[in-house]
Scaffold this active site. Structure first.
Site, PDB file in Angstrom:
ATOM      1  N   GLU A 141       0.788  -1.315   0.019  1.00 15.99           N
ATOM      2  CA  GLU A 141       0.146  -0.189   0.039  1.00 15.99           C
ATOM      3  C   GLU A 141       1.014   1.396   0.120  1.00 15.99           C
ATOM      4  O   GLU A 141       0.564   2.090  -0.493  1.00 15.99           O
ATOM      5  CB  GLU A 141      -1.077  -0.088   1.276  1.00 15.99           C
ATOM      6  CG  GLU A 141      -2.287  -0.602   0.952  1.00 15.99           C
ATOM      7  CD  GLU A 141      -3.281  -0.316   2.083  1.00 15.99           C
ATOM      8  OE1 GLU A 141      -4.400  -1.053   1.957  1.00 15.99           O
ATOM      9  OE2 GLU A 141      -2.981   0.595   2.926  1.00 15.99           O
ATOM     10  N   HIS A 177       7.375 -27.092  -0.336  1.00 15.60           N
ATOM     11  CA  HIS A 177       6.960 -27.956  -0.967  1.00 15.60           C
ATOM     12  C   HIS A 177       5.806 -27.161  -2.001  1.00 15.60           C
ATOM     13  O   HIS A 177       4.734 -28.118  -2.334  1.00 15.60           O
ATOM     14  CB  HIS A 177       6.217 -28.916  -0.235  1.00 15.60           C
ATOM     15  CG  HIS A 177       7.467 -29.528   0.598  1.00 15.60           C
ATOM     16  ND1 HIS A 177       8.154 -30.732   0.194  1.00 15.60           N
ATOM     17  CD2 HIS A 177       7.889 -29.147   1.665  1.00 15.60           C
ATOM     18  CE1 HIS A 177       9.083 -30.981   1.107  1.00 15.60           C
ATOM     19  NE2 HIS A 177       8.964 -29.847   1.988  1.00 15.60           N
ATOM     20  N   LYS A 236     -13.803   1.200  -2.729  1.00 13.03           N
ATOM     21  CA  LYS A 236     -14.734   1.527  -1.284  1.00 13.03           C
ATOM     22  C   LYS A 236     -16.043   2.472  -1.784  1.00 13.03           C
ATOM     23  O   LYS A 236     -16.860   2.234  -1.410  1.00 13.03           O
ATOM     24  CB  LYS A 236     -13.858   2.437  -0.412  1.00 13.03           C
ATOM     25  CG  LYS A 236     -12.956   1.758   0.620  1.00 13.03           C
ATOM     26  CD  LYS A 236     -12.524   2.867   1.454  1.00 13.03           C
ATOM     27  CE  LYS A 236     -11.323   2.251   2.473  1.00 13.03           C
ATOM     28  NZ  LYS A 236     -10.946   3.214   3.574  1.00 13.03           N
TER      29      LYS A 236
HETATM   30  O1  PA5 Z   1      -3.271   1.616   5.989  1.00 18.39           O
HETATM   31  C1  PA5 Z   1      -4.278   2.120   5.773  1.00 18.39           C
HETATM   32  O2  PA5 Z   1      -4.538   3.046   6.054  1.00 18.39           O
HETATM   33  C2  PA5 Z   1      -5.525   1.107   5.533  1.00 18.39           C
HETATM   34  O3  PA5 Z   1      -5.077  -0.218   5.306  1.00 18.39           O
HETATM   35  C3  PA5 Z   1      -6.561   1.368   6.795  1.00 18.39           C
HETATM   36  O4  PA5 Z   1      -6.177   1.211   7.963  1.00 18.39           O
HETATM   37  C4  PA5 Z   1      -7.801   0.458   6.399  1.00 18.39           C
HETATM   38  O5  PA5 Z   1      -8.349   0.831   5.231  1.00 18.39           O
HETATM   39  C5  PA5 Z   1      -8.683   0.706   7.555  1.00 18.39           C
HETATM   40  O6  PA5 Z   1      -9.156   2.053   7.495  1.00 18.39           O
HETATM   41  P1  PA5 Z   1      -9.682   2.729   8.829  1.00 18.39           P
HETATM   42  O7  PA5 Z   1      -8.852   2.635  10.080  1.00 18.39           O
HETATM   43  O8  PA5 Z   1      -9.975   4.281   8.488  1.00 18.39           O
HETATM   44  O9  PA5 Z   1     -11.116   1.796   8.980  1.00 18.39           O
END
Ligand code: PA5
Length: 451
Positions: A282, A311, A425
């Site tokens: 990410e 394996h 989303k």
């Molecule tokens: O790293 C990130 O920003 C994302 O993976 C968020 O943690 C994830 O989308 C969850 O978001 P939130 O904490 O706002 O519910």
């Protein structure tokens, strides 16, 4: 303290490999990146340089320990750090221990998906009267976390329990619906600092509360993280694991190695590979450079487990395309060990195992795999945990958060945003009928072709 071994990165059998001069040639850009970290501490560093966040959870220790179960509700960065801490630092069967064996600490369940079979299986196995729910969402709006919150709250209310007594929210200090509800109903909350994003938040109250609830020593986690930070900002590149990890991954990416495998030879450490997978993906997988150019860059992180994936994956890693750089995670000391008994002593094909330990077999398998990869000209590095404890796990987390930040400078992308997650989303909101998102509803032709 963790030990790092980079010898197989500079192996001259690697086609189009890198050498020590290549590292020295990049000293300047690394120094700039580290100076930038030193001068403008990122939020995830600020966390561990203060006692504020540790104290915020220690303050409610007695309240938390009055329960028997903690159910964490969150997803992505609001869950993966918790999962990693719990599984690396507690026995893997912790939730089967009696309260006595747990020394009064809580069983921990983490609900990070909305698969109804999975959610029900967890909710069915707990006594609600003895359960505290920690709902974690930085934005306070993520559909998965919010729906699981509503489900949990529905159950609490149906059982005639007071939501206020069974809920604690971990969320942004000001924004989001959780903050609003907490204010209206006087629900206990912990803060996620504004400048700390989800995947960098494990050492904030996001990960600290469940860690403390399970009896993990959060002070030592911080000590490990601080020692990694000070080493990173003070040492030259050759004594700087975070800088070397970032640079060698970047250099090999430029040479076509667009996959970064993290292979743990320990079921516990495997959860750190899972946490790393999100952090690297990410943070570095981006369409645009910092200066707005379309670049579509990123190295795909893959997790693997030794010896299981020998394996399954190792054939590909040894003989497949030259597109991978591999990181091995090793421990020198397991919590428990098992001696292989002397059974079938006359069997020649088995007697090399007699009297040996499983840990010995596993670590020799690591060495075997690593050596074979090196002989096949595949680059790898090794990180050794002398023991899997809080200090070493804290160090690991901080080294990788810093390496990701430095890699952001090398790849020339902003490691702290995730615009690519947003569109999916919004389409989900539209499909679920959320007001204001109608324009994202897919047309019939986008909905697939079923045969
Ligand atoms: O790293 C990130 O920003 C994302 O993976 C968020 O943690 C994830 O989308 C969850 O978001 P939130 O904490 O706002 O519910």
């Amino acid at each position: 303290m963790l030990k790092f071994d980079f010898a197989n990165i500079f192996n001259n059998k690697i086609p189009n490999g890198i050498n020590k001069d290549t590292i020295n040639d990049n000293k300047k850009i690394i120094e700039e990146s580290i100076n930038n970290i030193k001068n403008n501490n990122p939020g995830f560093v600020e966390l561990v340089l203060s006692r504020k966040w540790i104290d915020s959870v220690l303050d409610i220790n007695n309240f938390v320990k009055s329960f028997d179960n903690l159910v964490v509700i969150g997803i992505g960065g609001s869950a993966l750090g918790n999962i990693a801490l719990q599984n690396t630092l507690r026995p893997l069967n912790w939730n089967n221990f009696s309260k006595n064996e747990r020394k009064g600490n809580l069983r921990i369940f983490i609900i990070d998906n909305v698969d109804p079979d999975y959610v029900s299986s967890i909710l069915d196995s707990i006594d609600l009267k003895k359960t505290l729910f920690n709902v974690i969402s930085k934005s306070g709006s993520t559909a998965e976390a919010m729906s699981n919150y509503l489900v949990a709250r529905g159950l609490i209310e149906t059982c005639g329990l007071s939501p206020r007594k069974h809920l604690i929210f971990t969320t942004d200090p000001k924004k989001g619906v959780l903050r609003k509800i907490a204010k209206e109903e006087n629900i206990l909350t912990l803060e996620i600092p504004e400048n700390v994003g989800g995947r960098f938040s494990v050492l904030s109250p996001v990960g600290l509360l469940s860690a403390m609830a399970a009896g993990i020593n959060i002070e030592e986690l911080y000590d490990g993280a601080k020692s990694a930070y000070y080493r990173t900002i003070n040492e030259n590149i050759w004594n700087n694991p975070a800088a070397l990890i970032a640079l060698i991954h970047f250099l090999y990416y430029q040479k076509g190695r667009n996959i970064s495998v993290m292979m743990a030879y320990s079921n516990k450490l495997y959860y750190l590979a899972d946490w790393y997978r999100q952090l690297w993906a990410e943070s570095l997988g981006k369409a645009y450079s910092k200066d707005g150019k379309k670049i579509h860059i990123g190295q795909t992180p893959v997790k693997a487990l030794g010896a299981v994936d020998q394996h399954s994956q190792i054939q590909l890693y040894n003989e497949g395309p030259n597109d991978k750089i591999i990181t091995f995670l090793k421990t020198e000391s397991f919590d428990r060990d098992i001696k292989i008994p002397y059974i079938h002593i006359d069997e020649n094909s088995l007697n090399y195992l007699h009297g040996k330990s499983l840990s010995q077999l596993l670590n020799n398998e690591l060495l075997g795999t690593e050596t074979a990869l090196a002989q096949n000209g595949k680059p790898s590095l090794r990180i050794t945990f002398p023991k899997i404890n809080e200090f070493n796990v804290g160090e690991f987390i901080m080294y990788y958060e810093l390496a990701t930040t430095i890699a952001g400078d090398l790849f020339n992308v902003n490691p702290f945003d995730q615009p690519g997650v947003e569109l999916g989303k919004k389409i989900t909101y539209a499909l679920m009928g959320r007001n204001g998102f109608e324009e994202y509803r897919p047309s019939i032709s986008d909905e697939g072709i079923e045969i």
